[in-house]
Scaffold this motif. Structure first.
Motif, PDB file in Angstrom:
ATOM      1  N   GLY A 115       0.817  -1.215   0.000  1.00 25.60           N
ATOM      2  CA  GLY A 115       0.000   0.000   0.000  1.00 25.60           C
ATOM      3  C   GLY A 115       0.842   1.252   0.000  1.00 25.60           C
ATOM      4  N   GLY A 116       2.090   1.137  -0.526  1.00 30.26           N
ATOM      5  CA  GLY A 116       2.980   2.289  -0.631  1.00 30.26           C
ATOM      6  C   GLY A 116       3.792   2.557   0.621  1.00 30.26           C
ATOM      7  N   ILE A 117       3.504   1.832   1.720  1.00 30.76           N
ATOM      8  CA  ILE A 117       4.158   2.069   3.009  1.00 30.76           C
ATOM      9  C   ILE A 117       5.054   0.882   3.335  1.00 30.76           C
ATOM     10  N   SER A 118       6.332   1.156   3.637  1.00 29.95           N
ATOM     11  CA  SER A 118       7.226   0.077   4.047  1.00 29.95           C
ATOM     12  C   SER A 118       7.352   0.066   5.566  1.00 29.95           C
ATOM     13  N   THR A 119       7.622  -1.119   6.100  1.00 28.51           N
ATOM     14  CA  THR A 119       7.650  -1.306   7.548  1.00 28.51           C
ATOM     15  C   THR A 119       8.997  -1.878   7.973  1.00 28.51           C
ATOM     16  N   TYR A 120       9.508  -1.345   9.066  1.00 29.26           N
ATOM     17  CA  TYR A 120      10.729  -1.846   9.691  1.00 29.26           C
ATOM     18  C   TYR A 120      10.382  -2.181  11.123  1.00 29.26           C
ATOM     19  N   VAL A 121      10.814  -3.342  11.587  1.00 25.83           N
ATOM     20  CA  VAL A 121      10.563  -3.723  12.974  1.00 25.83           C
ATOM     21  C   VAL A 121      11.860  -4.247  13.573  1.00 25.83           C
TER      22      VAL A 121
END
Ligand SMILES: [Ca+2]
Ligand SMILES: [Ca+2]
Ligand SMILES: [Ca+2]
Ligand SMILES: [Ca+2]
Ligand SMILES: [Ca+2]
Ligand SMILES: [Ca+2]
Ligand SMILES: [Ca+2]
Ligand SMILES: [Ca+2]
Ligand SMILES: [Ca+2]
Ligand SMILES: [Ca+2]
Ligand SMILES: [Ca+2]
Ligand SMILES: [Ca+2]
Ligand SMILES: [Ca+2]
Ligand SMILES: [Ca+2]
Ligand SMILES: [Ca+2]
Ligand SMILES: [Ca+2]
Lengths: 135, 135, 135, 135, 135, 135, 135, 135, 135, 135
Positions: free
Chosen positions: A122-128
């Protein structure tokens, strides 16, 4: 019209349960310089699991950083372990915490961090990132 | 000692057959400017399939370039189609030719190229490209 | 469970029709070196329109390349024209062909190309290019 | 409210006329290998002139490429010549054609190209290129 | 002459008020490892809002970094929330503070930072960052 | 003083002869799309051999590009073959021609190119490329 | 005031004449695959000579590309040859032509190109290229 | 010979005095979240002034970083202020300190830093940074 | 065979002694903001000296960072000073310490660091850094 | 079928024992600025050793960082020492600790760090770092 299109193309892929995570394949080997302050980092740019709701895959770079106590993880066993997430339905926020717990149990390290950087959805990248430090 | 280690860690993962490639999910939609010289390129940096012998995954960037005749491939159906290779055992050299054949059949394009750039295995990375041009 | 989640979060945004594309704002100015072989390229990394079905935005870099006949497009009018796509529901493949037609009509150029490189949707990015050459 | 803000901040800067372009400072020096096929490229990432309407500066990288006949442009004189555009009000599309004409007159080269790549204005960047080839 | 040009091309686009920011679409989901020190980062390179005075769009990369308490923000709801700024007239300095306040209220996090890096306007780019830390 | 230093540190390392190049390990496998125009590229950034005079190692990226006739080279056999150059004393200009000859004999390809880009020695880096095209 | 500063700091460094260019150190060695179409490229990012007028150094990347006839240049002798330009006063445009002539005489190649890309002086960088092709 | 060349090409450009720095154009606007810990950064890659001795231009990237008290600088007024240095003769080391003093006076910020990174002159590039922190 | 080759090509270049380092050309100028916390950095990517044993050149990027007391180094004098190392035979580890001592004596700075990053020799690159802090 | 393929291609390469690590070739030279706080870093992007089990090579960038006491390592002797690992069977985690111990014994430094960043094996790359600090 939107609905019709969605109906036509929407698919749900099969999802494996947590049971298929191959924790048992992980092997520790002795660290021969336990008195030497040493950092070890493994970077796996090929991590993939699937969304528990849609079965669609997530892709990311998973990085494990630790200061060993007296054990190292055997690299090939680590590869097989990470590969076992391939078809498991698991949220991105859970992946790093699950890997952290499995490796802390195996290695009893001085400290250990698991990071994952997932490609955009959805265009958003995630880092955890999850950190462990021996008390 | 080498042999013992290999025995201990070697695993073979399940591999799907070519039947699971979801060619039937591909959908064409009309191209509304068939008289306009137009190039279309889709880039999927998340392509993955598995080795037919070991079941270990390959990862790559798959690129499809074509000049449409009077049809376009619907993007979401393309995504589902490419995702269906996820657990199929197929050689890297075969992937691009299989995708090429399925899309040429669907679209009857003026020309079409499928490229794939796979991450290194044994230190060596592989790039394969197959071209089609309407006679 | 998937369905429930989708129901909960799915939204549809308002979409403008093609009528709101501000073709009338485009202005041509005289090119003072019509005998000089000159290439002009405008690059707009801030192009955005919306999906005609979901109303969700697309983002891309739109590039216009042309060899002027005796007219140039006035840059500020071009900016306003491109900005008028902001809430228009239009497929990515149609954008470049629409811009091409509007500018060819305005400028009667020797040649003109419109390219657009859109950010990934579903992990796949799309590039489209349409070419015009004066007969 | 918009108008008030514009009124408050809008300024117009002084603009020099074309007369201040220091064409006369350009110096040619003999090319000692006229029989040798040689390409020469000068790249000036510090080119600046001003908008003829607002007096606000444009910034760009100006590149000159030529195959000398029997003359080279002296580099320091080229620098002073380009610096003389600093406060001249001139459109970006005119800059490359003006530089092209001045250098062709000075050098009578086999071929010569002037390119300029300007930083974005209103989010859009502009590239212009003019080519000369001796008949 | 400058004035005439400005009159000719100047346009003002419609601007939505703060009421259209869809705070109510934000959903929290339980964080299942509240005892685990975890950082979560979402990066949205597709953030856009509009200038409250001219209606012209701003584009930027918005980044949210937080240490969850016992809640995560659901990613799709976050996407819809950020998308609702699309036509809102709001200053860049206000954007990060508004997002910060909405998310702190939703999540009651241990700490939370919102950053935005906007593309250049008038040649100058702007970065803004707002930090929250639970007392 | 220079001479003394040179005497003190100069060493010559053992060098294997051409006989240890493992040409016999190369294996061909059938190419299943011989009628399809296909390019295949293997990139090995880990190529190393040694200087025939000093025994000091050279390092480079070796790239093999070919259009197969009806045979492909098996990737693991290629890896072993390239690895067998590790301690062979061979000039950089000879490496690409030797690999070219061995692979042309094995594959009878439509065309084949071997390139090697070696890291700098004495500040100068070397690139060599040899081309084959079936008559 | 400018003049006083210039007087105070201006210095002229010693400059060697063309006689010190060590053409005689160049050595050719036999090319053992004269029937094989082979390209050879040497890249020296450490080329330096001095300005004939001020004695101030120029720095650049010098690249030699050739298709050998039956001779190669020995790499160490090339290094010494290029190093001999270190304190020679020579214009940038002359360097590539001088190197071209010396190497063509030594090697009688099928073709040979010498390029040099010099670091900026007065903000402007210069690239020069000279080509030779055997008649 | 050097002297003759210098005489021939040397030029001195007009230089404006400090009086033309348009400090009075700077405008402050209220910061609406004075209780929120906020960082603001403006980056201007188009800063230029001239050497006080030769009148030749310097080019650099100027960056302003501050934690506002209860005021922000209005962006367009900042642009005009920085543009007013265009023809001022001022040393690079003085630029950052002058801008720092003017903005501290305007904004009374919690802290403020001005950095400038200038393009090379005589092969050497210069970076200067000045810091202010409210006592 | 190795020895014979070495004999044939080995050369030793002339080396200047430390006396030719032009310390006396360095000039200090007053720093007009001695009460302002200011950092100044000069980066010279064109530093070169020669090996004291072989006379072969070393190339590197030399960086000087300091907090001035009440003096700055005049930039053109710094350039001439650094250029005077051109043919001096000096070890890389000594270069940074020599420059550090000369500049500390000239400037009496609050602190000063000299770094040098040399291009690879024998495949290994070297970085050296020396720090000074006023007691 | 997998087993047959593995049998056919599997090879084991000769492996040298630890005895061939040429510790004795390391030479220390006096550090002439022992009172100056100095950091020295050597970067070797050409490090290679072999896997003790399979004999297949590992490749990496090995970096040595230290604050000298009164000794430096002679660079050419370091190169020969590192080259002596070329055919030694040693785990990646052991390499950095072995190099650390050999250099601490040679140099008695204030502090010393050895890092190695190995290219991917099985898709996973490994970084190891060992630190020493004089008590
Ligand atoms: Ca990372
Ligand atoms: Ca990444
Ligand atoms: Ca590619
Ligand atoms: Ca691109
Ligand atoms: Ca593009
Ligand atoms: Ca360019
Ligand atoms: Ca950022
Ligand atoms: Ca920044
Ligand atoms: Ca290459
Ligand atoms: Ca080049
Ligand atoms: Ca370059
Ligand atoms: Ca260039
Ligand atoms: Ca910077
Ligand atoms: Ca550096
Ligand atoms: Ca590194
Ligand atoms: Ca690293």
């Amino acid at each position: 019209m939107e609905q019709r299109v969605e109906d036509k193309y929407a698919r749900r892929w099969d999802v494996d349960s947590y049971d298929t995570i191959a924790t048992e394949v992980l092997e520790a080997i002795p660290f021969e310089y336990p008195g030497s302050k040493t950092d070890v980092v493994y970077t796996d740019p090929e991590f993939t699991s699937v969304c528990p709701w849609t079965g669609l895959p997530d892709f990311g770079t998973l990085t494990i950083t630790y200061v060993p106590g007296d054990k190292l993880v055997e690299l090939k066993s680590l590869k097989y372990y990470l590969n076992s997430f391939r078809n498991v339905g698991i949220l991105q926020e859970h992946v790093v915490n699950r890997v952290k717990e499995d490796l802390v149990k195996l290695l009893n390290p001085v400290s250990l961090t698991v990071e994952a950087e997932f490609r955009p959805r959805g265009g958003i990248s995630t880092y955890v990132r999850a950190d462990y430090r021996r008390a």
